[in-house]
Write a protein that holds these residues in place. Structure first.
Motif, PDB file in Angstrom:
ATOM      1  N   ALA A 274       0.833  -1.209   0.000  1.00 48.60           N
ATOM      2  CA  ALA A 274       0.000   0.000   0.000  1.00 48.60           C
ATOM      3  C   ALA A 274       0.862   1.251   0.000  1.00 48.60           C
ATOM      4  CB  ALA A 274      -0.933  -0.014   1.212  1.00 48.60           C
ATOM      5  N   THR A 275       1.930   1.251   0.792  1.00 47.10           N
ATOM      6  CA  THR A 275       2.809   2.419   0.869  1.00 47.10           C
ATOM      7  C   THR A 275       3.623   2.590  -0.402  1.00 47.10           C
ATOM      8  OG1 THR A 275       2.962   2.256   3.277  1.00 47.10           O
ATOM      9  CG2 THR A 275       4.719   3.451   2.138  1.00 47.10           C
TER      10      THR A 275
ATOM     11  N   VAL B 174       0.319   1.633  -3.875  1.00 50.33           N
ATOM     12  CA  VAL B 174      -1.087   2.054  -3.946  1.00 50.33           C
ATOM     13  C   VAL B 174      -1.317   3.454  -3.389  1.00 50.33           C
ATOM     14  CG1 VAL B 174      -3.448   1.370  -3.332  1.00 50.33           C
ATOM     15  CG2 VAL B 174      -1.731  -0.387  -3.740  1.00 50.33           C
ATOM     16  N   ALA B 175      -0.409   3.958  -2.563  1.00 49.73           N
ATOM     17  CA  ALA B 175      -0.633   5.214  -1.839  1.00 49.73           C
ATOM     18  C   ALA B 175      -1.108   6.379  -2.707  1.00 49.73           C
ATOM     19  CB  ALA B 175       0.634   5.602  -1.072  1.00 49.73           C
TER      20      ALA B 175
ATOM     21  N   GLY C  34      -5.046   6.951  -3.057  1.00 49.72           N
ATOM     22  CA  GLY C  34      -5.906   7.441  -1.983  1.00 49.72           C
ATOM     23  C   GLY C  34      -6.336   8.879  -2.193  1.00 49.72           C
TER      24      GLY C  34
ATOM     25  N   SER D  48      -4.704  -0.672   5.284  1.00 50.09           N
ATOM     26  CA  SER D  48      -4.019   0.126   6.294  1.00 50.09           C
ATOM     27  C   SER D  48      -4.266   1.619   6.126  1.00 50.09           C
ATOM     28  CB  SER D  48      -2.509  -0.170   6.269  1.00 50.09           C
ATOM     29  OG  SER D  48      -1.993  -0.041   4.951  1.00 50.09           O
TER      30      SER D  48
ATOM     31  N   THR E  29      -5.221   3.587   2.888  1.00 50.97           N
ATOM     32  CA  THR E  29      -4.853   4.317   1.669  1.00 50.97           C
ATOM     33  C   THR E  29      -5.782   5.502   1.404  1.00 50.97           C
ATOM     34  OG1 THR E  29      -3.891   2.336   0.663  1.00 50.97           O
ATOM     35  CG2 THR E  29      -4.552   4.096  -0.824  1.00 50.97           C
TER      36      THR E  29
ATOM     37  N   CYS F 151     -10.715   1.554  -2.325  1.00 50.13           N
ATOM     38  CA  CYS F 151      -9.578   1.665  -3.236  1.00 50.13           C
ATOM     39  C   CYS F 151      -8.891   0.308  -3.348  1.00 50.13           C
ATOM     40  CB  CYS F 151      -8.603   2.720  -2.725  1.00 50.13           C
ATOM     41  SG  CYS F 151      -7.174   2.960  -3.796  1.00 50.13           S
TER      42      CYS F 151
END
Length: 288
Positions: free
Chosen positions: A40-41, A44-45, A48, A70, A72, A131
């Motif tokens: 995610a970091t 995908v971040a 968001g 977590s 996003t 997301c």
């Protein structure tokens, strides 16, 4: 609203599960494998803030982020001053999200919940988002029904999903012959990245549906082997696929080669500077 007949059960800790509870328990365990918060970091971040902007989230909104992972979307949504609830089936992801929120000085609610059996009243939220999250709920129609049910009339819905024609859709296609068979009735996650499929799921319960295809730049990987090894270590569905063939060295080697070739091809077809372009579908709509 379209109704879907399904059973609902609860876990030992009281979490409501829709559909097939054992399927959901396995699903929850899969997403606890590896380190999805790292994915995610690292990857995908950027999506968001895209979804926060597209749905116009602000301080007067009550927001539910479904399959939030977590955080996003939940974290940048909370940063606008909105009243945010981040909901996910996998508690390990929520723990990381809570830690990130504390470090950022953000106040929001984290809850363990199934996207197909949300523990909320009808029309409770001004905005509902997801997301690359709800797309992984095994049974698409019940999940879509829940997204609409908890959204107030006139409220905004925002979804980001990987497309069938993009990189992640291709990755799932590569893994499919090696993975265990899906549960009966389950649908492939990348279908949520097909505009026609999403329109059919939501039906006439929403207005002003707008679907836009875009890409996110992924510059984490020097080559296809680096991509493969990162996903083998961190991404639950990839880890679960490898575990299912762990006793068959030839199949493991074949999947290793196929994933590395997929990554190399994405880099070759991309801008040529070590960046992949991963396609996603952004959908926004309002509740009728």
């Amino acid at each position: 609203m379209t109704s879907t007949t399904s059973t609902t059960s609860t876990t030992d800790d009281g979490v409501r599960l829709g559909g097939a509870p054992e399927v959901k328990r396995r699903h929850r365990a899969m997403w606890a494998l590896g380190d999805y918060p790292a994915v995610a970091t690292d990857i995908v971040a950027p999506l968001g803030p895209v979804l926060v902007h597209a749905t116009g989230i602000g301080p007067d909104d009550r927001v539910l982020d479904v399959a939030a992972g977590s955080g996003t979307v939940a974290l940048p949504a909370a940063a606008t001053g909105a009243d945010v609830t981040a909901s996910d089936l996998t508690p390990e992801l929520l723990v990381v999200g809570e830690q990130l929120a504390r470090r950022a000085g953000l106040d929001l609610t984290w809850e363990e919940a199934d996207a197909e059996a949300l523990p909320h009243d009808d029309a409770e939220f001004d905005v509902v988002t997801s997301c690359v999250g709800v797309m992984f709920a095994p049974f698409h129609q019940p999940a879509a029904d829940e997204l609409v049910r908890v959204l107030r009339p006139g409220g905004r819905l925002g979804l980001v999903s990987w497309t069938p024609t993009g990189f992640i859709g291709a990755m799932f296609g590569v893994m499919r012959p090696y993975a265990p068979p899906p549960p009966e009735g389950a649908q492939p996650p990348p279908l949520w990245g097909d505009e026609g499929h999403v329109r059919a799921l939501l039906g006439d319960r929403v207005d002003d549906l707008v679907a836009t295809t875009a890409t996110v730049a992924v510059g984490c990987f020097a080559d296809g082997a680096a991509f493969r090894d990162y996903f083998k270590a961190n991404y639950g569905p990839t880890i679960a696929t490898y575990r299912s063939i762990a006793e068959d060295a030839e199949r493991v080697a074949a999947l290793d080669t196929a994933l590395a070739e997929l990554g190399d091809d994405a880099l070759t077809q991309g801008p040529g500077d070590g960046v992949m372009e991963w396609e996603y579908l952004l959908v926004t709509a309002t509740r009728s």
